[in-house]
Motif scaffolding. Structure first.
Motif, PDB file in Angstrom:
ATOM      1  N   MET A 109       0.823  -1.206   0.000  1.00 26.54           N
ATOM      2  CA  MET A 109       0.000   0.000   0.000  1.00 26.54           C
ATOM      3  C   MET A 109       0.859   1.258   0.000  1.00 26.54           C
ATOM      4  N   ASN A 110       2.003   1.221   0.690  1.00 28.18           N
ATOM      5  CA  ASN A 110       2.910   2.372   0.650  1.00 28.18           C
ATOM      6  C   ASN A 110       3.371   2.642  -0.777  1.00 28.18           C
ATOM      7  N   VAL A 111       3.656   1.579  -1.514  1.00 29.25           N
ATOM      8  CA  VAL A 111       4.086   1.732  -2.910  1.00 29.25           C
ATOM      9  C   VAL A 111       2.952   2.297  -3.752  1.00 29.25           C
ATOM     10  N   ILE A 112       1.730   1.765  -3.557  1.00 24.37           N
ATOM     11  CA  ILE A 112       0.567   2.249  -4.310  1.00 24.37           C
ATOM     12  C   ILE A 112       0.328   3.735  -4.048  1.00 24.37           C
ATOM     13  N   VAL A 113       0.357   4.121  -2.768  1.00 23.68           N
ATOM     14  CA  VAL A 113       0.098   5.518  -2.420  1.00 23.68           C
ATOM     15  C   VAL A 113       1.189   6.422  -2.992  1.00 23.68           C
ATOM     16  N   THR A 114       2.441   5.967  -2.933  1.00 22.00           N
ATOM     17  CA  THR A 114       3.531   6.763  -3.514  1.00 22.00           C
ATOM     18  C   THR A 114       3.303   6.952  -5.012  1.00 22.00           C
ATOM     19  N   GLY A 115       2.862   5.897  -5.680  1.00 20.64           N
ATOM     20  CA  GLY A 115       2.536   6.011  -7.104  1.00 20.64           C
ATOM     21  C   GLY A 115       1.400   6.985  -7.361  1.00 20.64           C
ATOM     22  N   MET A 116       0.383   6.963  -6.488  1.00 22.63           N
ATOM     23  CA  MET A 116      -0.737   7.896  -6.629  1.00 22.63           C
ATOM     24  C   MET A 116      -0.255   9.338  -6.473  1.00 22.63           C
ATOM     25  N   LEU A 117       0.628   9.546  -5.502  1.00 24.57           N
ATOM     26  CA  LEU A 117       1.153  10.895  -5.296  1.00 24.57           C
ATOM     27  C   LEU A 117       1.943  11.353  -6.520  1.00 24.57           C
ATOM     28  N   HIS A 118       2.712  10.441  -7.097  1.00 26.47           N
ATOM     29  CA  HIS A 118       3.484  10.789  -8.294  1.00 26.47           C
ATOM     30  C   HIS A 118       2.566  11.159  -9.454  1.00 26.47           C
ATOM     31  N   SER A 119       1.380  10.561  -9.503  1.00 24.04           N
ATOM     32  CA  SER A 119       0.482  10.842 -10.625  1.00 24.04           C
ATOM     33  C   SER A 119      -0.008  12.284 -10.602  1.00 24.04           C
ATOM     34  N   ARG A 120       0.164  12.970  -9.479  1.00 24.40           N
ATOM     35  CA  ARG A 120      -0.221  14.377  -9.422  1.00 24.40           C
ATOM     36  C   ARG A 120       0.641  15.227 -10.355  1.00 24.40           C
ATOM     37  N   PHE A 121       1.786  14.714 -10.776  1.00 25.59           N
ATOM     38  CA  PHE A 121       2.618  15.459 -11.716  1.00 25.59           C
ATOM     39  C   PHE A 121       1.830  15.817 -12.971  1.00 25.59           C
ATOM     40  N   ASP A 128      -0.665  24.386  -8.199  1.00 22.10           N
ATOM     41  CA  ASP A 128       0.314  23.752  -7.321  1.00 22.10           C
ATOM     42  C   ASP A 128      -0.310  22.607  -6.546  1.00 22.10           C
ATOM     43  N   THR A 129       0.518  21.648  -6.185  1.00 26.07           N
ATOM     44  CA  THR A 129       0.105  20.534  -5.337  1.00 26.07           C
ATOM     45  C   THR A 129       1.059  20.458  -4.155  1.00 26.07           C
ATOM     46  N   ILE A 130       0.500  20.375  -2.961  1.00 24.93           N
ATOM     47  CA  ILE A 130       1.317  20.191  -1.764  1.00 24.93           C
ATOM     48  C   ILE A 130       0.988  18.818  -1.198  1.00 24.93           C
ATOM     49  N   ILE A 131       1.992  17.971  -1.108  1.00 22.85           N
ATOM     50  CA  ILE A 131       1.823  16.636  -0.533  1.00 22.85           C
ATOM     51  C   ILE A 131       2.348  16.695   0.895  1.00 22.85           C
ATOM     52  N   ALA A 132       1.462  16.508   1.862  1.00 26.32           N
ATOM     53  CA  ALA A 132       1.858  16.519   3.272  1.00 26.32           C
ATOM     54  C   ALA A 132       1.769  15.095   3.797  1.00 26.32           C
ATOM     55  N   ILE A 133       2.864  14.587   4.326  1.00 23.38           N
ATOM     56  CA  ILE A 133       2.904  13.210   4.812  1.00 23.38           C
ATOM     57  C   ILE A 133       3.132  13.221   6.311  1.00 23.38           C
ATOM     58  N   ASP A 134       2.109  12.802   7.063  1.00 23.78           N
ATOM     59  CA  ASP A 134       2.244  12.664   8.510  1.00 23.78           C
ATOM     60  C   ASP A 134       2.901  11.304   8.790  1.00 23.78           C
ATOM     61  N   VAL A 161       4.737  20.788  -7.711  1.00 21.46           N
ATOM     62  CA  VAL A 161       4.449  19.791  -6.684  1.00 21.46           C
ATOM     63  C   VAL A 161       5.443  19.990  -5.540  1.00 21.46           C
ATOM     64  N   TYR A 162       4.918  20.209  -4.332  1.00 25.64           N
ATOM     65  CA  TYR A 162       5.747  20.449  -3.157  1.00 25.64           C
ATOM     66  C   TYR A 162       5.425  19.408  -2.095  1.00 25.64           C
ATOM     67  N   MET A 163       6.329  19.246  -1.139  1.00 27.29           N
ATOM     68  CA  MET A 163       6.151  18.182  -0.158  1.00 27.29           C
ATOM     69  C   MET A 163       6.451  18.686   1.244  1.00 27.29           C
ATOM     70  N   GLY A 164       5.600  18.283   2.181  1.00 26.89           N
ATOM     71  CA  GLY A 164       5.852  18.544   3.594  1.00 26.89           C
ATOM     72  C   GLY A 164       5.896  17.214   4.325  1.00 26.89           C
ATOM     73  N   LEU A 165       6.944  16.975   5.100  1.00 26.56           N
ATOM     74  CA  LEU A 165       7.106  15.713   5.812  1.00 26.56           C
ATOM     75  C   LEU A 165       7.054  15.978   7.316  1.00 26.56           C
ATOM     76  N   CYS A 166       6.207  15.247   8.010  1.00 23.38           N
ATOM     77  CA  CYS A 166       6.072  15.403   9.457  1.00 23.38           C
ATOM     78  C   CYS A 166       6.534  14.123  10.143  1.00 23.38           C
ATOM     79  N   THR A 167       7.413  14.276  11.124  1.00 22.15           N
ATOM     80  CA  THR A 167       7.893  13.108  11.859  1.00 22.15           C
ATOM     81  C   THR A 167       8.225  13.499  13.290  1.00 22.15           C
ATOM     82  N   HIS A 168       8.065  12.562  14.215  1.00 24.68           N
ATOM     83  CA  HIS A 168       8.434  12.803  15.605  1.00 24.68           C
ATOM     84  C   HIS A 168       9.940  12.697  15.792  1.00 24.68           C
ATOM     85  N   GLN A 169      10.599  12.000  14.876  1.00 26.65           N
ATOM     86  CA  GLN A 169      12.023  11.736  15.017  1.00 26.65           C
ATOM     87  C   GLN A 169      12.782  12.316  13.829  1.00 26.65           C
ATOM     88  N   PRO A 170      13.351  13.510  13.951  1.00 26.16           N
ATOM     89  CA  PRO A 170      14.148  14.052  12.851  1.00 26.16           C
ATOM     90  C   PRO A 170      15.272  13.112  12.419  1.00 26.16           C
TER      91      PRO A 170
END
Length: 197
Positions: A109-121, A128-134, A161-170
Motif C-alpha cells: 500500500m505504501n508503494v501504491i500511495v507513492t505512485g498515486m502521489l506521483h500521478s499528481r505530476f 500547485d500541489t502540496i503533498i503533506a505526509i504525517d 508539486v511540493y512536499m511537507g514531511l512530518c515526523t516525531h524523530q528528525p
C-alpha cells in the motif's frame, strides 16, 4: 521477492487483463472502462499454472498464483478485491489514511500511495500541489520509498508539486543516509517541542 521470470510474467499478464477489459495503456480514452481487479490476474495465473505447454512459464504462473491467493475472491484480503470507484486525484484536498492497513499489505500500500502521489505530476499542470505526509518516518525508513519521495521533492518543484514531511524523530532522515539530500532540497524546517537544542 520475485524472480526475473515472475516479474516479467506479472508484467505480461497485467497487460493481458487490462487489454481483456478493453483498456490500452497508450490510449487514455479507454481508461474510463471498468478496470480489472486482482481476481482477474489470479484467474490468468490459475489457467497458466494448469497448462503444461507453457514449459517453465507454467511453474512461474504457479508460483505467482500461490503468492496471490490472499487478495482474491476467497482470501483474507478479498474485501480489497473490487474496483475503486471513488478515487479522484484531481480534487483540491485529498486525505489518504493508512493507519489501519493490515500489516501483510502495508508495504504494498505504501508503494501504491507513492505512485498515486506521483500521478499528481500530470493531473493538472496549472495549479500547485502540496503533498503533506504525517508519520513520514514510515516512508523515510524504507530505502525505496524514501528515494521515491526524494524524486518527488526534487523534480516536483518544476511541476508545481511540493512536499511537507512530518515526523516525531528528525533522525528518521539519517536512517538511509539521505539527510544531506533532504536538507539540500527542503527549504523550510519547523521544529516544535520542549528542550530542543
Amino acid at each position: 521477492s520475485l524472480s526475473e521470470n515472475a516479474d516479467s510474467y506479472l508484467d505480461e499478464t497485467l497487460n493481458m487483463v487490462y487489454e481483456q477489459a478493453g483498456i490500452i495503456r497508450e490510449r487514455p480514452e479507454t481508461w474510463d472502462r471498468p478496470w480489472p481487479v486482482m481476481q482477474n490476474l489470479y484467474d490468468v495465473a490459475c489457467k497458466d499454472a494448469e497448462n503444461p505447454d507453457l514449459g517453465t512459464k507454467q511453474k512461474t504462473a504457479e508460483a505467482i498464483k500461490n503468492k496471490m491467493y490472499q487478495i482474491t475472491g476467497k482470501g483474507i484480503l478479498s474485501y480489497m478485491n473490487r474496483p475503486t470507484t471513488d478515487l479522484d486525484l484531481s480534487k483540491d484536498f485529498i486525505v489518504i489514511d493508512m493507519s489501519n492497513v493490515p500489516e501483510i499489505i502495508k508495504e504494498f500500500m505504501n508503494v501504491i500511495v507513492t505512485g498515486m502521489l506521483h500521478s499528481r505530476f500530470s493531473t493538472d499542470s496549472t495549479r500547485d500541489t502540496i503533498i503533506a505526509i504525517d508519520e513520514a518516518g514510515v516512508f523515510l525508513r524504507n530505502p525505496t520509498l524514501s528515494a521515491d519521495m526524494l524524486v518527488t521533492l526534487t523534480q516536483g518543484r518544476s511541476h508545481g508539486v511540493y512536499m511537507g514531511l512530518c515526523t516525531h524523530q528528525p533522525s528518521d532522515f539519517t536512517k538511509n543516509n539521505m539527510r544531506e539530500e533532504y536538507q539540500t532540497n527542503m527549504f523550510i524546517n519547523i521544529i516544535l517541542g520542549a528542550n530542543i537544542k
